[in-house]
Write an enzyme that holds these catalytic residues in place. Structure first.
Site, short mmCIF file in Angstrom:
data_model
loop_
_atom_site.label_atom_id
_atom_site.label_comp_id
_atom_site.label_asym_id
_atom_site.label_seq_id
_atom_site.Cartn_x
_atom_site.Cartn_y
_atom_site.Cartn_z
NE ARG A 81 105.02 -21.73 24.94
CZ ARG A 81 104.48 -22.42 26.10
NH1 ARG A 81 103.26 -22.90 26.39
NH2 ARG A 81 105.19 -22.22 27.27
NE ARG A 92 103.86 -18.43 27.99
CZ ARG A 92 104.25 -19.10 29.43
NH1 ARG A 92 103.53 -20.07 29.64
NH2 ARG A 92 105.21 -18.66 29.80
CG ASP A 95 100.97 -22.32 28.56
OD1 ASP A 95 101.19 -23.49 28.49
OD2 ASP A 95 100.83 -22.04 30.12
CG ASP A 97 99.38 -25.49 31.04
OD1 ASP A 97 100.15 -25.99 30.82
OD2 ASP A 97 99.49 -24.40 31.91
#
Length: 167
Positions: A81, A92, A95, A97
């Site tokens: 990343r 990207r 990701d 989260d």
């Protein structure tokens, strides 16, 4: 043990990076459920490939801050990343989260949990609703299913189930 919902997204070799991220996360707990993979248009910077998004529910002994700041950041770095300081919505490899943590409301650095974007982004709400449709989002008092149904009922947020990639 803590129950954690993690959202994953990628638009650079997602068929490689999404499953690899889940495999690396499994080193830090037990993966209880995995969503389907969904294709969505990019947000913010529209001059890039569509994203593939998914979510997992895992059980871990780790605290939210350790998971977010050390483990997730480390896995994102390990999976190539690169953050563009001039384009936070750029392409990207991965990701990850932390979007829900038990039934708690937290603030870790600049991140708020539950992630407020659950109420705005179909690509986030729909995979989460697959995992736990009756989960009531703390502070919102709506289930993930209610939120996902509202967001996916309009043509503004088209999602396509992408069965070629499994996480």
């Amino acid at each position: 043990m803590n129950q954690v919902f993690l959202a994953l997204g990628s638009n650079i070799r997602p068929e490689f990076y999404l499953p690899r991220a889940v495999r690396l996360l499994s080193n830090y707990g037990v993966i209880l459920k995995r969503s389907s993979v969904w294709q969505s248009s990019p947000v913010g910077d529209e001059n890039q490939a569509d994203f593939l998004n998914a979510a997992i529910l895992m059980e871990t002994p780790l605290e939210a801050s350790k998971l977010r700041l050390d483990i997730i950041a480390g896995i994102e770095q390990q999976l190539d990343r690169v953050r563009d300081p001039d384009n936070k919505n750029g392409p990207r490899t991965i990701d990850i989260d932390l979007v829900l943590f038990n039934e708690e409301q937290l603030e870790i650095g600049h991140r708020i949990i539950p992630d407020p974007e659950i109420l705005e982004r179909a690509f986030l709400a729909a995979p989460l609703a697959e995992l736990a449709p009756q989960y009531v989002v703390p502070g919102v008092n709506k289930t993930l299913e209610q939120i996902a149904n509202k967001l996916t009922s309009t043509d503004e947020n088209p999602l396509i189930c992408f069965s070629d990639v499994q996480i």
